[in-house]
Scaffold this active site. Sequence first.
Site, PDB file in Angstrom:
ATOM      1  CG  ASP A  67      -0.336  -0.585   2.453  1.00 30.34           C
ATOM      2  OD1 ASP A  67       0.895  -0.517   2.593  1.00 30.34           O
ATOM      3  OD2 ASP A  67      -1.069  -1.111   3.301  1.00 30.34           O
ATOM      4  CG  ASP A 132      -8.665  -1.426  11.877  1.00 25.73           C
ATOM      5  OD1 ASP A 132      -7.721  -2.125  11.462  1.00 25.73           O
ATOM      6  OD2 ASP A 132      -9.066  -0.408  11.268  1.00 25.73           O
ATOM      7  CG  HIS A 134      -5.721  -2.248   8.765  1.00 21.70           C
ATOM      8  ND1 HIS A 134      -5.835  -0.996   9.314  1.00 21.70           N
ATOM      9  CD2 HIS A 134      -4.395  -2.520   8.766  1.00 21.70           C
ATOM     10  CE1 HIS A 134      -4.641  -0.541   9.631  1.00 21.70           C
ATOM     11  NE2 HIS A 134      -3.739  -1.445   9.316  1.00 21.70           N
ATOM     12  CD  GLU A 139      -8.674   0.885   7.994  1.00 24.04           C
ATOM     13  OE1 GLU A 139      -8.606  -0.080   8.778  1.00 24.04           O
ATOM     14  OE2 GLU A 139      -8.091   1.959   8.198  1.00 24.04           O
TER      15      GLU A 139
END
Length: 237
Positions: A67, A132, A134, A139
């Site tokens: 990313d 979280d 991801h 996400e």
Amino acid sequence: MQVRIYKDAATVAKAAAAVFADEITKKDGCVIGLATGSTPVPTYQELIRLNKEGVVDFSKVISYNLDEYVGLAPDHPCSYRRFMNEQLFDHINIDKANTHVPDGLKCNTAEYEEMIHQAGGVDLQLLGIGTDGHIGFNEPADEFVYPTNVVKLTEGTRKDNARFFNSLDEVPTSAISMGIGTIMSARRILMIITGKNKADTVVAALKGPVVPQMPASILRMHQNVLVLLDEDAASKL
Ligand code: F6R
């Protein structure tokens, strides 16, 4: 999914680097998928050491990163391209032309996906995990997004990553990321998770339901995943 627990982050890094060394040595022109963030840094340090000692040769390796922040040019001090150069590429004998990071200005989603495909797919993909759940920057959501895409970052992720920026305001609000399908297409996946702050996430990802609200849970549907945890990350399993 195979899970191994190690004493601390340093031993996780040694084990992760050994997996990479083995894969790279086995295949000429090995295609590796790489991650940024704090977790892989000790692994990259190990790989630099192994390269300097002549144990791993990166001269024919091709890499694709997961990313990049939208809006950051490759030479921006907080870009993931810059991070990869500084943490790994500048210190090993990889040909920079063979290293790929999504373009945060062009947001070249389809092109990036096609490049990975043309390279024959990823042989070994390294992953960290967000608090979280991801992976890449996929996400929690109502459904899995499969191809490389532009993702809106949650406030939690922006806060988690603010430590790399001067202030929270400077953290971009979106990122270009390999999709869940791109990641799942890798022939082998190596996930590394360290630290007590990830202990609840580890339980949810490895033991909870496979749902897009916990993106990493999908890895349990892949047939060749190795997860390396330190004792802190594994403390609630
Ligand atoms: C980074 C990436 C992210 C990180 C995750 C954990 O390229 O794709 O999924 O792996 O945010 O980051 P750290 O290791 O900093 O806790």
